[in-house]
Enzyme design. Structure first.
Site, PDB file in Angstrom:
ATOM      1  N   HIS A  22      56.454  43.500  31.152  1.00 52.15           N
ATOM      2  CA  HIS A  22      56.247  42.104  30.776  1.00 52.15           C
ATOM      3  C   HIS A  22      55.964  41.249  32.008  1.00 52.15           C
ATOM      4  CE1 HIS A  22      57.886  38.054  29.480  1.00 52.15           C
ATOM      5  NE2 HIS A  22      56.810  38.252  28.726  1.00 52.15           N
ATOM      6  N   ASP A  30      34.241  42.223  37.644  1.00 59.60           N
ATOM      7  CA  ASP A  30      32.801  42.482  37.549  1.00 59.60           C
ATOM      8  C   ASP A  30      32.351  43.304  38.752  1.00 59.60           C
ATOM      9  OD1 ASP A  30      32.177  40.686  39.736  1.00 59.60           O
ATOM     10  OD2 ASP A  30      32.040  39.000  38.349  1.00 59.60           O
ATOM     11  N   ASP A  66      50.872  38.035  26.944  1.00 61.05           N
ATOM     12  CA  ASP A  66      52.159  37.348  27.073  1.00 61.05           C
ATOM     13  C   ASP A  66      52.198  36.091  26.197  1.00 61.05           C
ATOM     14  OD1 ASP A  66      54.576  36.276  27.917  1.00 61.05           O
ATOM     15  OD2 ASP A  66      54.208  36.693  30.032  1.00 61.05           O
ATOM     16  N   MET A  76      37.843  33.401  36.491  1.00 63.50           N
ATOM     17  CA  MET A  76      37.516  32.826  37.788  1.00 63.50           C
ATOM     18  C   MET A  76      36.576  31.642  37.583  1.00 63.50           C
ATOM     19  SD  MET A  76      35.491  34.458  41.049  1.00 63.50           S
ATOM     20  CE  MET A  76      36.742  35.603  41.570  1.00 63.50           C
ATOM     21  N   TYR A 116      41.500  35.260  43.770  1.00 65.10           N
ATOM     22  CA  TYR A 116      41.638  36.399  44.677  1.00 65.10           C
ATOM     23  C   TYR A 116      43.107  36.633  45.046  1.00 65.10           C
ATOM     24  CZ  TYR A 116      36.553  36.420  45.557  1.00 65.10           C
ATOM     25  OH  TYR A 116      35.191  36.501  45.438  1.00 65.10           O
ATOM     26  N   TYR A 134      30.750  35.660  37.716  1.00 64.16           N
ATOM     27  CA  TYR A 134      31.991  35.006  37.281  1.00 64.16           C
ATOM     28  C   TYR A 134      32.533  35.665  36.008  1.00 64.16           C
ATOM     29  CZ  TYR A 134      30.952  31.473  40.768  1.00 64.16           C
ATOM     30  OH  TYR A 134      30.701  30.821  41.954  1.00 64.16           O
ATOM     31  N   ASN A 136      35.028  37.918  36.031  1.00 63.53           N
ATOM     32  CA  ASN A 136      36.353  38.463  36.333  1.00 63.53           C
ATOM     33  C   ASN A 136      37.387  37.829  35.419  1.00 63.53           C
ATOM     34  OD1 ASN A 136      35.368  39.891  38.741  1.00 63.53           O
ATOM     35  ND2 ASN A 136      35.011  37.816  39.475  1.00 63.53           N
TER      36      ASN A 136
END
Length: 144
Positions: A22, A30, A66, A76, A116, A134, A136
């Site tokens: 958890h 990407d 979650d 991102m 990052y 973009y 990710n």
């Protein structure tokens, strides 16, 4: 072979998903993402021949998001001044909604360099061959 497991999920990835607890996080990256340097202290799983949406689809078939946080999914952000279109985000939103029942408000955005930093703390990074920019996505694991 197992029944009910998406064929795209390798034994290594299944093991990682099972090991995660958890609030652990998982990055689906990407093809331009620096997966090996971001995942240096964690686990990097190569899935270069697959797109990020197909990996997300398969992962969310097994992976609970979650429910104790408002945004268990993060993308991102596009850098200021960058004119890149991000239609893949709509695809992600549709997959998240269908697989988890969560609405678009469950998806947040993180500034590139902050993303990052979060990726460096992730339990694992899945490096895909996704060509969209973009693309990710960070997932926070919930409970079953």
């Amino acid at each position: 072979m197992l029944k009910g497991i998406p064929a795209i999920l390798s034994p290594q990835l299944l093991k990682v998903l099972c090991e995660m607890g958890h609030s652990d996080t998982l990055v689906i990256a990407d093809g331009n993402f620096p997966s090996e340097s971001m995942g240096r202290d964690g686990i990097v799983i190569r899935m270069d021949g697959h797109s990020a949406p197909e990996v997300l689809e398969a992962v969310l078939e097994l992976f609970p998001l979650d429910s104790y946080v408002s945004q268990p999914v993060s993308l991102m952000e596009v850098m200021s001044g960058d004119t890149v279109e991000t239609p893949i985000w709509d695809t992600y939103e549709e997959i998240v909604k269908r697989r988890s029942g969560l609405e678009g408000s469950a998806i947040g955005h993180i500034e590139r360099f902050a993303f990052y930093e979060e990726a460096k703390k992730a339990y694992a990074v899945i490096a895909t061959g996704e060509k969209a920019l973009y693309a990710n996505i960070l997932l926070q694991k919930g409970v079953v």
